[in-house]
Enzyme design. Structure first.
Site, PDB file in Angstrom:
ATOM      1  N   LYS A  81     146.604  93.588 -25.851  1.00 49.72           N
ATOM      2  CA  LYS A  81     148.039  93.687 -25.551  1.00 49.72           C
ATOM      3  C   LYS A  81     148.897  93.475 -26.811  1.00 49.72           C
ATOM      4  CE  LYS A  81     148.845  88.854 -24.162  1.00 49.72           C
ATOM      5  NZ  LYS A  81     149.379  87.974 -23.112  1.00 49.72           N
ATOM      6  N   ASP A  82     148.327  92.898 -27.881  1.00 53.09           N
ATOM      7  CA  ASP A  82     149.062  92.699 -29.138  1.00 53.09           C
ATOM      8  C   ASP A  82     148.998  93.915 -30.054  1.00 53.09           C
ATOM      9  OD1 ASP A  82     149.657  90.085 -28.391  1.00 53.09           O
ATOM     10  OD2 ASP A  82     147.920  89.244 -29.415  1.00 53.09           O
ATOM     11  N   ARG A 151     157.853  79.452 -27.264  1.00 52.55           N
ATOM     12  CA  ARG A 151     156.775  79.933 -28.113  1.00 52.55           C
ATOM     13  C   ARG A 151     155.721  78.835 -28.172  1.00 52.55           C
ATOM     14  NH1 ARG A 151     156.957  83.378 -32.448  1.00 52.55           N
ATOM     15  NH2 ARG A 151     154.716  83.057 -32.302  1.00 52.55           N
ATOM     16  N   CYS A 244     155.424  95.842 -27.879  1.00 46.67           N
ATOM     17  CA  CYS A 244     154.658  94.956 -27.001  1.00 46.67           C
ATOM     18  C   CYS A 244     155.469  93.758 -26.523  1.00 46.67           C
ATOM     19  CB  CYS A 244     153.379  94.487 -27.699  1.00 46.67           C
ATOM     20  SG  CYS A 244     153.640  93.449 -29.136  1.00 46.67           S
TER      21      CYS A 244
END
Length: 319
Positions: A81-82, A151, A244
């Protein structure tokens, strides 16, 4: 004569090291060659800014790809997904192993499920995609939540809950599985509630395109069904011209009749992060037999979504 170890490039995070270690074990078994992990720090690992602000696409990948191109490592493992949807000509995606659970999960205080969170509950996530869908679900079901941008690695995110700063955080099931912490999950979010990121739960094994022997060896780890599924999802993402970290969810399901896989269903969603506007569509067709067929399936659904106004809902566009 002792064979030279294959050098596997990996990010330094606990999750990256765990998943790279699992791939290394499989490569050792398949090739009979020793494999050593080479830890590489990416920009996404050291920056504390929101992913959308630092570019999102590629921030966890570029340093690993540079190491491949410079000959510092022989192959690299990424969370798929990155990975940016554009593939450099000098590199090849040699394998996409069988996918882990693609769902998102909740880790909440007091073992609460998502729908049991109290009014005003603060839910942490670093993903605009998750924010959009959680807020949309909450609005349509009369829930009162506040999605908070965060984060950090898995430990940091779960600590926000343990320390009482947040009521819950949203994480990927696959990551928690890979580091042996799936038991901390208090709720699995159905993909009917939150579609995952394109490629979520899958790994990408990349090496230089010119190393034919290594490409062939790593290809032993490839899972054909996973590859066509994630290819369709990433084709949708590319056709939407989204990065993304854009609020795009996608999932390709293989639909079976008993033991026989009959069709593939591709679902996509785009929404504003406050959940007020969403475009969610799906298409179903024969399971793609080629890379080009999987690409076409993603482009087809993206075209329908763009016709429904998807472009105006995305905060980040590809440059």
């Amino acid at each position: 004569m002792t064979q030279q170890p294959l050098r596997l490039g990996t990010r330094r995070s606990k999750l990256a090291m765990a998943q790279s270690g699992q791939v290394a074990d499989t490569v050792r078994r398949v090739t009979g060659r020793p494999v050593e992990l080479v830890e590489i720090t990416t920009y996404g690992d050291v920056s504390r800014e929101a992913l959308a602000q630092i570019g999102g696409t590629g921030v966890f990948v570029t340093a690993l790809r540079d190491a491949l191109l410079n000959g510092e490592v022989d192959f690299a493992v990424h969370s798929l997904k990155d990975l940016p949807t554009a593939q450099p000509a000098e590199l090849t995606l040699a394998a996409v192993p069988e996918r882990e659970d693609p769902r998102d999960v909740i880790v909440a205080r007091d073992a609460l499920k998502f729908t049991d969170l109290p009014r005003g509950a603060r839910i942490g996530t670093g993903s605009p995609r998750r924010m959009a869908q959680l807020n949309a679900y909450a609005r349509s079901h009369g829930l009162d939540i506040e999605a908070v941008a965060i984060r950090g690695n898995v430990d940091t995110r779960i600590r926000y809950v343990r320390d009482g700063e947040l009521d819950a955080v949203v994480l990927a099931a696959a990551g928690l599985n890979r580091i042996g912490r799936i038991g901390e999950v208090t709720d699995f979010l159905s993909v009917d509630t939150v579609l995952p990121a394109p490629g979520q739960g899958a790994l990408a094994i990349e090496c230089t395109a010119g190393n034919a022997d290594l490409v062939a060896a790593l290809g032993e780890l490839d899972d054909p069904f996973t590859r066509v599924a994630v290819t369709a999802e990433r084709s949708l993402l590319a056709a939407l011209e989204a990065g993304c970290s854009a609020p795009v969810g996608a999932l390709a399901d293989l639909l079976a009749d008993g033991q026989i896989v009959k069709e593939m269903r591709l679902r996509g969603v785009v929404g504003t992060t406050d959940g007020t506007r969403m475009v969610q569509l799906s298409t179903t067709g024969p399971v793609p037999e080629t890379h080009d067929q999987a690409l076409a399936l993603g482009r087809e659904l993206a075209t329908e979504m763009l016709a429904q106004g998807a472009a105006g809902l995305m905060g980040e566009r590809a440059q």
